[in-house]
Write a protein that holds these residues in place. Sequence first.
Motif, PDB file in Angstrom:
ATOM      1  N   LYS A  11       0.800  -1.237   0.000  1.00  0.00           N
ATOM      2  CA  LYS A  11       0.000   0.000   0.000  1.00  0.00           C
ATOM      3  C   LYS A  11       0.829   1.282   0.000  1.00  0.00           C
ATOM      4  N   PRO A  12       1.970   1.298   0.723  1.00  0.00           N
ATOM      5  CA  PRO A  12       2.790   2.525   0.643  1.00  0.00           C
ATOM      6  C   PRO A  12       3.236   2.834  -0.788  1.00  0.00           C
ATOM      7  N   ILE A  13       3.407   1.808  -1.604  1.00  0.00           N
ATOM      8  CA  ILE A  13       3.824   2.061  -2.987  1.00  0.00           C
ATOM      9  C   ILE A  13       2.721   2.826  -3.714  1.00  0.00           C
ATOM     10  N   VAL A  14       1.496   2.398  -3.518  1.00  0.00           N
ATOM     11  CA  VAL A  14       0.374   3.101  -4.155  1.00  0.00           C
ATOM     12  C   VAL A  14       0.359   4.559  -3.706  1.00  0.00           C
ATOM     13  N   ASN A  15       0.641   4.749  -2.408  1.00  0.00           N
ATOM     14  CA  ASN A  15       0.470   6.098  -1.873  1.00  0.00           C
ATOM     15  C   ASN A  15       1.675   7.001  -2.050  1.00  0.00           C
ATOM     16  N   TYR A  16       2.861   6.406  -2.130  1.00  0.00           N
ATOM     17  CA  TYR A  16       4.042   7.276  -2.190  1.00  0.00           C
ATOM     18  C   TYR A  16       4.841   7.179  -3.479  1.00  0.00           C
ATOM     19  N   PHE A  17       4.605   6.166  -4.300  1.00  0.00           N
ATOM     20  CA  PHE A  17       5.226   6.187  -5.625  1.00  0.00           C
ATOM     21  C   PHE A  17       4.360   7.100  -6.494  1.00  0.00           C
ATOM     22  N   PRO A  18       4.958   8.212  -6.969  1.00  0.00           N
ATOM     23  CA  PRO A  18       4.122   9.247  -7.595  1.00  0.00           C
ATOM     24  C   PRO A  18       3.167   8.754  -8.679  1.00  0.00           C
ATOM     25  N   LEU A  19       3.597   7.772  -9.481  1.00  0.00           N
ATOM     26  CA  LEU A  19       2.683   7.323 -10.539  1.00  0.00           C
ATOM     27  C   LEU A  19       1.478   6.591  -9.955  1.00  0.00           C
ATOM     28  N   GLY A  20       1.725   5.803  -8.883  1.00  0.00           N
ATOM     29  CA  GLY A  20       0.628   5.112  -8.207  1.00  0.00           C
ATOM     30  C   GLY A  20      -0.326   6.119  -7.595  1.00  0.00           C
ATOM     31  N   ARG A  21       0.268   7.115  -6.934  1.00  0.00           N
ATOM     32  CA  ARG A  21      -0.544   8.116  -6.261  1.00  0.00           C
ATOM     33  C   ARG A  21      -1.357   8.936  -7.260  1.00  0.00           C
ATOM     34  N   ALA A  22      -0.712   9.312  -8.356  1.00  0.00           N
ATOM     35  CA  ALA A  22      -1.421  10.120  -9.351  1.00  0.00           C
ATOM     36  C   ALA A  22      -2.600   9.340  -9.922  1.00  0.00           C
ATOM     37  N   LEU A  23      -2.382   8.060 -10.155  1.00  0.00           N
ATOM     38  CA  LEU A  23      -3.460   7.254 -10.725  1.00  0.00           C
ATOM     39  C   LEU A  23      -4.589   7.067  -9.712  1.00  0.00           C
ATOM     40  N   LYS A  24      -4.192   6.893  -8.445  1.00  0.00           N
ATOM     41  CA  LYS A  24      -5.203   6.758  -7.402  1.00  0.00           C
ATOM     42  C   LYS A  24      -6.050   8.030  -7.347  1.00  0.00           C
ATOM     43  N   ASP A  25      -5.358   9.173  -7.403  1.00  0.00           N
ATOM     44  CA  ASP A  25      -6.080  10.449  -7.385  1.00  0.00           C
ATOM     45  C   ASP A  25      -6.995  10.581  -8.591  1.00  0.00           C
ATOM     46  N   LEU A  26      -6.476  10.149  -9.735  1.00  0.00           N
ATOM     47  CA  LEU A  26      -7.289  10.224 -10.953  1.00  0.00           C
ATOM     48  C   LEU A  26      -8.558   9.390 -10.783  1.00  0.00           C
ATOM     49  N   ARG A  27      -8.402   8.240 -10.155  1.00  0.00           N
ATOM     50  CA  ARG A  27      -9.575   7.372  -9.951  1.00  0.00           C
ATOM     51  C   ARG A  27     -10.535   7.980  -8.951  1.00  0.00           C
ATOM     52  N   LEU A  28      -9.979   8.507  -7.852  1.00  0.00           N
ATOM     53  CA  LEU A  28     -10.856   9.140  -6.861  1.00  0.00           C
ATOM     54  C   LEU A  28     -11.671  10.234  -7.532  1.00  0.00           C
ATOM     55  N   LEU A  29     -10.999  10.975  -8.387  1.00  0.00           N
ATOM     56  CA  LEU A  29     -11.620  12.126  -9.024  1.00  0.00           C
ATOM     57  C   LEU A  29     -12.629  11.709 -10.083  1.00  0.00           C
ATOM     58  N   GLU A  30     -12.208  10.808 -10.964  1.00  0.00           N
ATOM     59  CA  GLU A  30     -13.030  10.524 -12.144  1.00  0.00           C
ATOM     60  C   GLU A  30     -13.958   9.329 -11.947  1.00  0.00           C
ATOM     61  N   LEU A  31     -13.579   8.384 -11.084  1.00  0.00           N
ATOM     62  CA  LEU A  31     -14.427   7.197 -10.927  1.00  0.00           C
ATOM     63  C   LEU A  31     -15.314   7.305  -9.694  1.00  0.00           C
ATOM     64  N   TYR A  32     -14.796   7.938  -8.631  1.00  0.00           N
ATOM     65  CA  TYR A  32     -15.556   7.928  -7.383  1.00  0.00           C
ATOM     66  C   TYR A  32     -16.070   9.302  -6.998  1.00  0.00           C
ATOM     67  N   ASN A  33     -16.011  10.222  -7.973  1.00  0.00           N
ATOM     68  CA  ASN A  33     -16.622  11.537  -7.807  1.00  0.00           C
ATOM     69  C   ASN A  33     -16.220  12.278  -6.541  1.00  0.00           C
TER      70      ASN A  33
END
Lengths: 411, 296
Positions: free
Chosen positions: A353-375
């Motif tokens: 999980k830290p990789i998702v949160n602190y590896f910038p590409l993982g984090r950016a994609l997570k943010d993109l999903r929060l924004l575009e998929l989960y409103n």
Amino acid sequence: MKLRVIKGIILKDLREIRREKMALFWIFIFPIMWITLFGSIWGGESPPITLKVGVVYYNESSPFTAYDVVGIMKNVTLEGVPLFKVSEFKNESGAIESLKSGRVDAVVVFSKGFGANVSGGRQAKIYMYFDKTDPQDYQITSGIVKGFFSEFEKEMKKRSLEMQFKYMEAYIPKEIIERHNLTVEQIREYMLASAEPLVIEEKTVEGETATPIQFYVTSFIGIQFLFATMLTIGNGTLEEIEKGTLRRIAASPATAWDFLLGKMLSTFFIIMISIVIGIFYSRLVFGETIYPSFLGWSLIFIASLFSMSLGLSIAMLTRSIKSTTAIVNFISMPLLFLAGIVLPESVLPSWAKPIVNYFPLGRALKDLRLLELYNRPASEIIPDLIWLSLITLGALTIAVLLYNWVVKRLE
Amino acid sequence: MYAVEIKNLKKSYGDFQALKGIDLEVEEGEIFGLLGPNGAGKTTLMRILAEGLKYDEGEIRIFGESISKRTRRLIGYVSQESIAYNLLTVEENLNFYADLYDAPKKKVSELIKRFNLPPKKKAKELSGGFKRRLNLAISLLYDPKILILDEPSTGLDVPSRRKLWEEIKQFKEEGKTILLATHYMEEAEILADRIAIINEGKIIAVGTPKELKEMLGEESIVQVEGLLKGAEKLKNNFPRVLEKENSIRIHVKEPRQALPKIIEILIKEGSQIKAVKVEEPTLEDVFLELTGRGLE
Ligand SMILES: Nc1ncnc2c1ncn2[C@@H]1O[C@H](COP(=O)(O)OP(=O)(O)O)[C@@H](O)[C@H]1O
Ligand SMILES: [Mg+2]
């Protein structure tokens, strides 16, 4: 900064790419392949399934028997499709044989005296058999069969309560009830609640859940950053070194920034085309997609910039196209999964999980999903965007320093 | 004022010293040849002038001005390897480099016409001769006063080579100063007004072709042709022997005395002699005289 130089480099890169078969594959064919593959595996609505259920029961003469339950089973439908295809077996062992050979998905055995017990208000037993060979199949099958019987049981409880209540109304004197400051209605509710303390109602909220297709459109964007972006800029620059053209560019009036800006913009443009193709193809074929907002595109831009910095740094450190390709693949393959690019974060082991949160590409994609998929609201994303921008700026600085270091030492 | 003036230029790659103190003056408007075998340091010298390759020591002036990013614009450079992008067409390549050097757009069509280039053909589809001319066109985009050509005719067939030589002479007519590196003595001899002979990072002689040949003094050159054996034996008797395919050149003081001896040795070793001539010296003979070895 010389605009004519930057324009020249962008045009040159795009023209080269247009004539490069491998590059065209990654830009045009890969998004279509990826979305088709995952779209057809997980996409769309899955049709309601019909389970093959073997039943075993004994003939009885009570008012309500296993025969009646089996009759109900045969008639239940979900969205117009029968839920069960029931086959009757004479005895338990025959039914189990059928289950083992896969001719039925589950076996339900009504114990002897089932009808008499139910009618007499006593507990009645049902045995169920499932095949556990495939855990996923098992979960689905047992879920459906158990679900059916638990609904059935609830209904029976309610009916027997209604019956008990009718007796009560008829036999308990009204004065007693009134003396305890109660109403008939209150007693009725109390009895219902003791039979079914929790009433669970399922409600779905539109827009809060993403479809698998939308998830895989974002995965595809992440994949482009992990592979295509890094390799395009890294190996593109190395090719210019190998050919001797970079020496010439460095000797020309163009500065390092002119060259890098041109290369980065052309890479960004290429990746954008690929992403847009993925987005529209998904819409066209599967009817679903995401259309990133301005903030979403900003995330995509910053992530691609980070990915380019990483690719360029690797290329400048190795100075070899083969090694760069190998290292990019070596890092990106595991990250594909561990940074939550193709797998949702929820299924990752906790150490990833830290990789998702602190590896910038993982984090950016997570943010993109929060924004575009989960409103999620923009305000939740903006702090991350700032953090990502700063990290990217750092990575870019390192990449440019390495580039300058290499160019100065070209012999 | 010289077009190019170099004093005591030294350059090492790691521990290896490629240029060991070069002194050179190129006059404005001349074709100056840099003649030397592979590995002599010609390319290194040209890259220092044209690409800003770092050097360890020395002084370089271009038209009197110390070398810098600014003086680089006075120099057009055609390197040994093509700098054209293979997947781009001739025109696209020229447009790219015009953007890079901020050269006027009309130069592109002008140069395409001048060199008879096929504008829509991709660089990778060009023959060696056309590719070299595309590179020449690229180097002329910003109208440099000095043209540096690194082995311009290497790898070209005879007609393309001839054509290129005509073009190089044309540049001189137009007033350009040309610095040309080559290991073909023929190329240097035909084109160059003056020649510097370079070997192992050092200039060992400078002069017009005539002056250089006169360095041989009284020596004559005997050329023997045929299927020859015994070159090694010859070297014991004559210090300057140059072996070529199907011929041997021997530097001698007195041809009349030397000839019988040469023939005797060669025949004794089993040679089949087809012809024996006393020849005019070439630049390669000069190189042989100075270094004890051939150019190739
Ligand atoms: N980039 C380099 N790194 C190390 N050695 C080099 C490099 N370039 C040239 N050299 C060496 O320097 C010497 C001179 O090379 P070069 O200038 O290419 O000679 P020429 O052009 O006369 O054939 C050669 O011995 C060559 O091996
Ligand atoms: Mg060379």
